[in-house]
Enzyme design. Structure first.
Site, short mmCIF file in Angstrom:
data_model
loop_
_atom_site.label_atom_id
_atom_site.label_comp_id
_atom_site.label_asym_id
_atom_site.label_seq_id
_atom_site.Cartn_x
_atom_site.Cartn_y
_atom_site.Cartn_z
N ARG A 15 0.84 -1.20 0.00
CA ARG A 15 0.00 0.00 0.00
C ARG A 15 0.88 1.25 0.00
NH1 ARG A 15 -3.67 -1.29 5.13
NH2 ARG A 15 -1.72 -2.29 5.73
N LYS A 75 2.20 1.76 7.30
CA LYS A 75 2.55 0.91 8.46
C LYS A 75 3.44 1.67 9.44
CE LYS A 75 1.51 -2.88 8.79
NZ LYS A 75 0.22 -3.42 9.32
N TYR A 94 -0.29 4.41 10.80
CA TYR A 94 -0.63 3.42 11.82
C TYR A 94 0.62 3.20 12.67
CZ TYR A 94 -4.83 1.85 9.24
OH TYR A 94 -6.04 1.78 8.63
N HIS A 96 0.25 1.54 16.26
CA HIS A 96 -0.03 0.41 17.17
C HIS A 96 1.05 0.34 18.25
CE1 HIS A 96 -3.35 -0.96 14.73
NE2 HIS A 96 -2.60 -0.88 13.67
N SER A 134 -11.28 -2.80 7.93
CA SER A 134 -12.24 -3.84 8.35
C SER A 134 -13.20 -4.15 7.21
CB SER A 134 -13.03 -3.38 9.57
OG SER A 134 -12.24 -3.47 10.73
N VAL A 179 -16.61 -5.83 10.05
CA VAL A 179 -16.14 -7.00 9.29
C VAL A 179 -17.32 -7.93 9.01
CG1 VAL A 179 -14.75 -9.12 9.45
CG2 VAL A 179 -13.77 -6.94 10.18
N ASP A 198 -24.34 -12.27 17.09
CA ASP A 198 -23.74 -11.17 17.86
C ASP A 198 -24.39 -11.16 19.24
OD1 ASP A 198 -22.80 -8.46 18.71
OD2 ASP A 198 -22.12 -8.33 16.64
N LEU A 240 -15.02 -8.58 18.18
CA LEU A 240 -14.04 -7.67 18.78
C LEU A 240 -14.56 -7.24 20.14
CD1 LEU A 240 -11.43 -5.92 18.54
CD2 LEU A 240 -12.88 -4.11 17.65
N VAL A 267 -10.85 -13.65 11.02
CA VAL A 267 -10.38 -12.28 10.74
C VAL A 267 -9.86 -11.64 12.02
CG1 VAL A 267 -11.02 -10.05 9.71
CG2 VAL A 267 -12.14 -12.14 8.92
N ASP A 270 -5.80 -10.82 14.50
CA ASP A 270 -4.92 -9.77 15.02
C ASP A 270 -5.20 -9.45 16.49
OD1 ASP A 270 -7.38 -8.69 14.31
OD2 ASP A 270 -6.55 -6.74 13.78
N ASN A 300 -2.89 -9.67 8.03
CA ASN A 300 -3.08 -8.39 7.29
C ASN A 300 -3.77 -8.68 5.96
OD1 ASN A 300 -0.90 -9.63 6.04
ND2 ASN A 300 -0.04 -7.69 5.35
N1 LIG Z 1 -7.06 -9.92 9.75
C1 LIG Z 1 -7.14 -8.71 9.23
O1 LIG Z 1 -6.50 -8.39 8.23
C2 LIG Z 1 -8.06 -7.70 9.85
C3 LIG Z 1 -8.39 -6.53 9.17
C4 LIG Z 1 -9.30 -5.64 9.77
C5 LIG Z 1 -9.86 -5.94 11.01
N2 LIG Z 1 -9.50 -7.09 11.65
C6 LIG Z 1 -10.07 -7.49 12.96
O2 LIG Z 1 -11.39 -7.96 12.80
C7 LIG Z 1 -12.04 -7.92 14.07
C8 LIG Z 1 -13.43 -7.33 13.92
O3 LIG Z 1 -13.32 -5.96 13.58
P1 LIG Z 1 -14.60 -5.01 13.37
O4 LIG Z 1 -14.08 -3.73 12.82
O5 LIG Z 1 -15.68 -5.72 12.67
O6 LIG Z 1 -15.06 -4.79 14.89
P2 LIG Z 1 -16.49 -4.25 15.39
O7 LIG Z 1 -16.26 -3.68 16.74
O8 LIG Z 1 -17.12 -3.39 14.34
O9 LIG Z 1 -17.38 -5.57 15.51
C9 LIG Z 1 -17.15 -6.58 16.47
C10 LIG Z 1 -18.48 -7.20 16.81
O10 LIG Z 1 -18.23 -8.35 17.62
C11 LIG Z 1 -19.34 -8.47 18.49
N3 LIG Z 1 -19.07 -9.43 19.57
C12 LIG Z 1 -18.38 -9.25 20.73
N4 LIG Z 1 -18.40 -10.39 21.45
C13 LIG Z 1 -19.12 -11.31 20.75
C14 LIG Z 1 -19.51 -12.65 20.95
N5 LIG Z 1 -19.17 -13.30 22.08
N6 LIG Z 1 -20.23 -13.27 20.00
C15 LIG Z 1 -20.57 -12.63 18.86
N7 LIG Z 1 -20.26 -11.36 18.62
C16 LIG Z 1 -19.53 -10.70 19.54
C17 LIG Z 1 -19.58 -7.03 18.94
O11 LIG Z 1 -20.86 -6.87 19.53
C18 LIG Z 1 -19.42 -6.28 17.62
O12 LIG Z 1 -20.66 -6.12 16.93
C19 LIG Z 1 -11.11 -7.11 14.96
O13 LIG Z 1 -10.36 -7.98 15.76
C20 LIG Z 1 -10.20 -6.40 13.98
O14 LIG Z 1 -8.97 -6.05 14.56
C21 LIG Z 1 -8.61 -7.97 11.10
#
Ligand SMILES: NC(=O)c1ccc[n+]([C@@H]2O[C@H](COP(=O)([O-])OP(=O)(O)OC[C@H]3O[C@@H](n4cnc5c(N)ncnc54)[C@H](O)[C@@H]3O)[C@@H](O)[C@H]2O)c1
Length: 370
Positions: A15, A75, A94, A96, A134, A179, A198, A240, A267, A270, A300
């Site tokens: 990127r 990054k 970013y 972190h 996300s 996500v 959820d 999350l 997903v 991280d 990522n």
């Molecule tokens: N792997 C990657 O490349 C990558 C990229 C972007 C984001 N992410 C990760 O994806 C994850 C989700 O991100 P997001 O932006 O959607 O977060 P978000 O906060 O928008 O959504 C998370 C959801 O999880 C729900 N939740 C919490 N506990 C729960 C449970 N026990 N059962 C079911 N649902 C539950 C919450 O109520 C919320 O609606 C994060 O960990 C983020 O860091 C990873």
């Protein structure tokens, strides 16, 4: 202001922090923009496109950092870059910090102004510079899941949309946030039978209102998860809990209840993953198999689609970058509360509580340095 955009040097990072459209906006406003040679190539933006906007090309990373008052990156700086960052230089990227002490210490020592994308926060507590990634990861989760459901890569051999006379595939999504919502839309668009789980009832109500008929919403609990895993082909982990490790909603012992060739895309890897058997993978080798279950846990995911990810990220970062360039960091942060929340380290002082707490460092109120 003089703005520098270095080429990302972290492994597998294609990127770039500014598109030619962004360079055009900044140059139009009277700023000087330096782009390191070939910085945009990985995202499909050749040097000539930047030059056509009036931006200048620098030959290497050293000269890019040296010329710039503000560095815009993607990054967090890696070790090689630490010594290039100097006192009073604004770095917008970013970071972190809380996950890596050596970077935090190096930035304190540099006395630079470190404004972190990930902590810019709107009044509704949403994180506008994390949302685009996300969105990319959520949509990609289904694209990847569909691919790994194919038999030659050890999947169940299921086509998510089915065909006339044959049932469609079943997709289960844990977490209906950014996500999860994007994943559900993609899976529903392919014609799969989708279930989102959820624990946030307001969120489930909203999703039930806006999602198409092939998406069902369910309250998330262990009993329901155990029931659904038995016949779902693709399971996406998208939970999350802010500031905490993701809960293990799928345990190792549950894998035995699934059909061989089921695909798990975690997903949330991280944040430690919401599947007990999740361990981070890379785009070079994205999957591994445990008990005949395919695990995809790339930390990522957006890195595989740099063209889309760069556009999505810069759509969100550019308005802030313009304010910083036009007003300088102090005035821009005074005028814009969400942007102010992005300040993490300023002139050697830690001004973001989460970072200070992570390492037991001294914390200074951000308003005291403005
Ligand atoms: N792997 C990657 O490349 C990558 C990229 C972007 C984001 N992410 C990760 O994806 C994850 C989700 O991100 P997001 O932006 O959607 O977060 P978000 O906060 O928008 O959504 C998370 C959801 O999880 C729900 N939740 C919490 N506990 C729960 C449970 N026990 N059962 C079911 N649902 C539950 C919450 O109520 C919320 O609606 C994060 O960990 C983020 O860091 C990873």
């Amino acid at each position: 202001m003089i703005i520098g955009v270095p080429k990302e040097i972290k492994t597998n990072e294609d990127r770039v922090a500014l598109t030619p459209a962004g360079a055009f906006e900044l140059v139009k406003r009277g700023h000087t923009v330096y782009i390191q040679k070939s910085a945009g190539e990985g995202s499909g933006f050749p040097d000539a496109e930047y030059q056509s906007t009036g931006a200048k090309i620098t030959k290497d990373i050293e000269s890019t950092y040296k010329k710039a008052e503000m560095i815009i990156k993607v990054k967090e700086p890696i070790k090689k870059e630490y010594k290039l960052i100097r006192e009073n230089q604004l770095v917008f990227t970013y970071f972190h910090f809380a996950s890596y002490k050596p970077l935090t210490q190096a930035m304190i020592k540099s006395k630079a102004i470190c404004l972190a994308y990930e902590t810019v926060q709107l009044p509704d507590r949403s994180l506008p510079l994390l949302v685009p990634m996300s969105e990319v990861a959520g949509r990609m989760a289904i694209q990847q899941g569909a691919k790994y459901l194919e038999k030659p890569v050890k999947g169940r051999g299921v086509l998510l949309g089915g065909v006339p006379g044959v049932p469609q595939g079943k997709v289960m999504i844990l977490g209906g946030g950014i996500v999860g919502t994007q994943a559900a839309k993609m899976a529903a668009g392919l014609g799969a039978q989708v279930t989102i789980l959820d624990i946030d009832l307001a969120r489930l109500r909203h999703l039930a209102d806006v999602m198409p008929a092939n998406v069902t919403t369910l309250y998330s609990n262990e009993f329901t998860i155990r029931r659904l895993i038995k016949d779902h082909d693709l399971i996406v982990g998208a939970v999350l809990i802010p500031g905490a490790k993701a809960p293990n909603l799928i345990t190792r012992e549950m894998l035995k209840e699934m059909q061989p060739g089921t695909v798990l895309v975690d997903v949330a890897v991280d944040q430690g993953g919401c599947i007990e058997t999740c361990k981070p993978t890379t785009h070079t080798k994205p999957t591994y198999i445990i008990d005949d279950i395919v695990h995809y846990c790339v930390a990522n995911m957006p890195g595989a689609v740099p063209y889309t990810s760069t556009l999505a990220l810069t759509n969100a970062t550019l308005p802030y970058a313009i304010q910083l360039a036009d007003k300088g960091w102090k005035k821009a942060c005074e005028d814009n509360e969400p942007l102010k929340k992005g300040l993490n380290i300023v002139h050697g002082k830690v001004v973001y509580k989460g970072v200070a707490d992570a390492f037991g460092m001294k914390y200074q109120e951000v308003d005291s340095i403005l």
